[in-house]
Design a protein around this motif. Structure first.
Motif, PDB file in Angstrom:
ATOM      1  N   MET A   1       0.827  -1.190   0.000  1.00  0.00           N
ATOM      2  CA  MET A   1       0.000   0.000   0.000  1.00  0.00           C
ATOM      3  C   MET A   1       0.878   1.263   0.000  1.00  0.00           C
ATOM      4  O   MET A   1       0.611   2.210  -0.731  1.00  0.00           O
ATOM      5  CB  MET A   1      -0.936   0.001   1.205  1.00  0.00           C
ATOM      6  N   ALA A   2       1.950   1.247   0.775  1.00  0.00           N
ATOM      7  CA  ALA A   2       2.830   2.410   0.866  1.00  0.00           C
ATOM      8  C   ALA A   2       3.568   2.672  -0.446  1.00  0.00           C
ATOM      9  O   ALA A   2       3.909   3.811  -0.752  1.00  0.00           O
ATOM     10  CB  ALA A   2       3.832   2.218   2.004  1.00  0.00           C
ATOM     11  N   LYS A   3       3.806   1.616  -1.230  1.00  0.00           N
ATOM     12  CA  LYS A   3       4.594   1.764  -2.466  1.00  0.00           C
ATOM     13  C   LYS A   3       3.775   1.548  -3.736  1.00  0.00           C
ATOM     14  O   LYS A   3       4.343   1.518  -4.821  1.00  0.00           O
ATOM     15  CB  LYS A   3       5.766   0.786  -2.432  1.00  0.00           C
ATOM     16  N   CYS A   4       2.467   1.382  -3.607  1.00  0.00           N
ATOM     17  CA  CYS A   4       1.616   1.053  -4.755  1.00  0.00           C
ATOM     18  C   CYS A   4       1.795   2.043  -5.909  1.00  0.00           C
ATOM     19  O   CYS A   4       2.107   1.644  -7.031  1.00  0.00           O
ATOM     20  CB  CYS A   4       0.156   1.002  -4.319  1.00  0.00           C
ATOM     21  N   VAL A   5       1.595   3.312  -5.643  1.00  0.00           N
ATOM     22  CA  VAL A   5       1.665   4.325  -6.698  1.00  0.00           C
ATOM     23  C   VAL A   5       3.085   4.437  -7.235  1.00  0.00           C
ATOM     24  O   VAL A   5       3.300   4.525  -8.445  1.00  0.00           O
ATOM     25  CB  VAL A   5       1.135   5.680  -6.176  1.00  0.00           C
ATOM     26  N   GLU A   6       4.069   4.385  -6.334  1.00  0.00           N
ATOM     27  CA  GLU A   6       5.473   4.453  -6.745  1.00  0.00           C
ATOM     28  C   GLU A   6       5.833   3.321  -7.707  1.00  0.00           C
ATOM     29  O   GLU A   6       6.640   3.485  -8.622  1.00  0.00           O
ATOM     30  CB  GLU A   6       6.349   4.376  -5.488  1.00  0.00           C
ATOM     31  N   LYS A   7       5.222   2.151  -7.526  1.00  0.00           N
ATOM     32  CA  LYS A   7       5.502   0.984  -8.376  1.00  0.00           C
ATOM     33  C   LYS A   7       4.616   0.932  -9.619  1.00  0.00           C
ATOM     34  O   LYS A   7       4.616  -0.057 -10.339  1.00  0.00           O
ATOM     35  CB  LYS A   7       5.316  -0.309  -7.568  1.00  0.00           C
ATOM     36  N   GLY A   8       3.817   1.996  -9.859  1.00  0.00           N
ATOM     37  CA  GLY A   8       3.006   2.061 -11.075  1.00  0.00           C
ATOM     38  C   GLY A   8       1.563   1.660 -10.898  1.00  0.00           C
ATOM     39  O   GLY A   8       0.821   1.572 -11.870  1.00  0.00           O
ATOM     40  N   GLY A   9       1.139   1.404  -9.666  1.00  0.00           N
ATOM     41  CA  GLY A   9      -0.240   1.010  -9.416  1.00  0.00           C
ATOM     42  C   GLY A   9      -1.113   2.182  -9.031  1.00  0.00           C
ATOM     43  O   GLY A   9      -0.659   3.330  -8.983  1.00  0.00           O
ATOM     44  N   THR A  10      -2.374   1.897  -8.781  1.00  0.00           N
ATOM     45  CA  THR A  10      -3.304   2.908  -8.288  1.00  0.00           C
ATOM     46  C   THR A  10      -4.049   2.331  -7.096  1.00  0.00           C
ATOM     47  O   THR A  10      -4.372   1.142  -7.078  1.00  0.00           O
ATOM     48  CB  THR A  10      -4.324   3.339  -9.365  1.00  0.00           C
ATOM     49  N   MET A  11      -4.300   3.165  -6.115  1.00  0.00           N
ATOM     50  CA  MET A  11      -5.100   2.749  -4.961  1.00  0.00           C
ATOM     51  C   MET A  11      -6.556   3.007  -5.299  1.00  0.00           C
ATOM     52  O   MET A  11      -6.906   4.092  -5.765  1.00  0.00           O
ATOM     53  CB  MET A  11      -4.692   3.521  -3.705  1.00  0.00           C
ATOM     54  N   GLU A  12      -7.395   2.001  -5.089  1.00  0.00           N
ATOM     55  CA  GLU A  12      -8.817   2.164  -5.364  1.00  0.00           C
ATOM     56  C   GLU A  12      -9.618   1.159  -4.566  1.00  0.00           C
ATOM     57  O   GLU A  12      -9.089   0.143  -4.113  1.00  0.00           O
ATOM     58  CB  GLU A  12      -9.106   2.011  -6.857  1.00  0.00           C
ATOM     59  N   ASP A  13     -10.896   1.461  -4.386  1.00  0.00           N
ATOM     60  CA  ASP A  13     -11.796   0.526  -3.737  1.00  0.00           C
ATOM     61  C   ASP A  13     -12.312  -0.444  -4.791  1.00  0.00           C
ATOM     62  O   ASP A  13     -12.601  -0.053  -5.923  1.00  0.00           O
ATOM     63  CB  ASP A  13     -12.974   1.243  -3.084  1.00  0.00           C
TER      64      ASP A  13
ATOM     65  N   THR B   1      -1.490  -3.004 -13.312  1.00  0.00           N
ATOM     66  CA  THR B   1      -1.759  -3.460 -14.667  1.00  0.00           C
ATOM     67  C   THR B   1      -0.424  -3.651 -15.362  1.00  0.00           C
ATOM     68  O   THR B   1       0.408  -2.749 -15.362  1.00  0.00           O
ATOM     69  CB  THR B   1      -2.615  -2.435 -15.439  1.00  0.00           C
ATOM     70  N   VAL B   2      -0.218  -4.852 -15.913  1.00  0.00           N
ATOM     71  CA  VAL B   2       1.017  -5.138 -16.641  1.00  0.00           C
ATOM     72  C   VAL B   2       0.667  -5.783 -17.972  1.00  0.00           C
ATOM     73  O   VAL B   2      -0.364  -6.427 -18.117  1.00  0.00           O
ATOM     74  CB  VAL B   2       1.983  -6.062 -15.845  1.00  0.00           C
ATOM     75  N   THR B   3       1.557  -5.588 -18.931  1.00  0.00           N
ATOM     76  CA  THR B   3       1.434  -6.278 -20.210  1.00  0.00           C
ATOM     77  C   THR B   3       2.545  -7.314 -20.265  1.00  0.00           C
ATOM     78  O   THR B   3       3.731  -6.970 -20.173  1.00  0.00           O
ATOM     79  CB  THR B   3       1.558  -5.295 -21.391  1.00  0.00           C
ATOM     80  N   ALA B   4       2.167  -8.583 -20.373  1.00  0.00           N
ATOM     81  CA  ALA B   4       3.134  -9.681 -20.411  1.00  0.00           C
ATOM     82  C   ALA B   4       3.842  -9.706 -21.756  1.00  0.00           C
ATOM     83  O   ALA B   4       3.386  -9.099 -22.742  1.00  0.00           O
ATOM     84  CB  ALA B   4       2.423 -11.008 -20.163  1.00  0.00           C
ATOM     85  N   ASP B   5       4.953 -10.418 -21.801  1.00  0.00           N
ATOM     86  CA  ASP B   5       5.731 -10.538 -23.045  1.00  0.00           C
ATOM     87  C   ASP B   5       4.897 -11.096 -24.200  1.00  0.00           C
ATOM     88  O   ASP B   5       5.138 -10.761 -25.361  1.00  0.00           O
ATOM     89  CB  ASP B   5       6.962 -11.423 -22.833  1.00  0.00           C
TER      90      ASP B   5
END
Length: 169
Positions: free
Chosen positions: A91-103, A117-121
């Motif tokens: 939770m503390a690093k979510c946005v820093e790692k490219g995520g978004t906090m949401e309900d 959200t990631v796009t696999a190879d």
């Protein structure tokens, strides 16, 4: 006086409900693999903490996956299971790692979650919502344009284990 005792018992029981990992913790996710042709195959995934080895400090987890009428079962050992501390770090690093906090709302309730959200190879787009639940996974969606499928799983049930592993109380 009696109402204060009941209120204290309810407060204490709710704080213990989220003490995990624990022997016997069991989580089930349900969903489906939907195809462009309109067909859909039901999916169910279950994880359960079955053992704690005090000597190696490892958990044994049983993982069952059912797709349609076929079930696979696997047991694996791990020294690290999702915990409230793991959730706090994500939770503390979510946005820093490219995520978004949401309900996110699923059958078991509404959770504050980190959506990644990631796009696999191979081109698949994978959305994952992680939160403060055993095993961490609340919801997952996988879009596979190449195969024309969209797979989704959502948290269906959480069954807390009865007691902490010996030595982890």
């Amino acid at each position: 006086m009696f109402s204060k005792v009941i209120a204290a018992a309810v407060l204490l029981s709710s704080s213990f409900a989220f003490a995990y990992p624990t022997l016997g913790d069991k989580v089930m996710w349900k969903g489906a693999e939907d195809k462009l042709d309109g067909t859909s195959t039901p999916l169910t995934a279950t994880k359960e903490v079955t053992k704690w080895d005090m000597d190696t400090h490892k958990w044994t987890v049983k993982f069952d996956m059912t797709k349609g009428d076929q079930t696979t079962t696997e047991e694996y050992m791990t020294s690290c299971l999702w915990s409230p501390d793991e959730w706090a770090m994500l939770m503390a690093k979510c946005v820093e790692k490219g995520g978004t906090m949401e309900d996110v709302t699923v059958k078991t309730g509404t959770y504050n979650a980190c959506r990644m959200t990631v796009t696999a190879d191979d081109g698949r787009i994978i959305k994952t919502w992680m939160g403060d639940v055993p095993f961490g996974l609340i919801k997952k969606e996988i879009t596979n344009v190449t195969e024309g499928t969209k797979t989704h799983l959502e948290l269906e049930t959480i069954t807390p284990g009865p007691t902490p592993a010996p030595g982890l109380e």
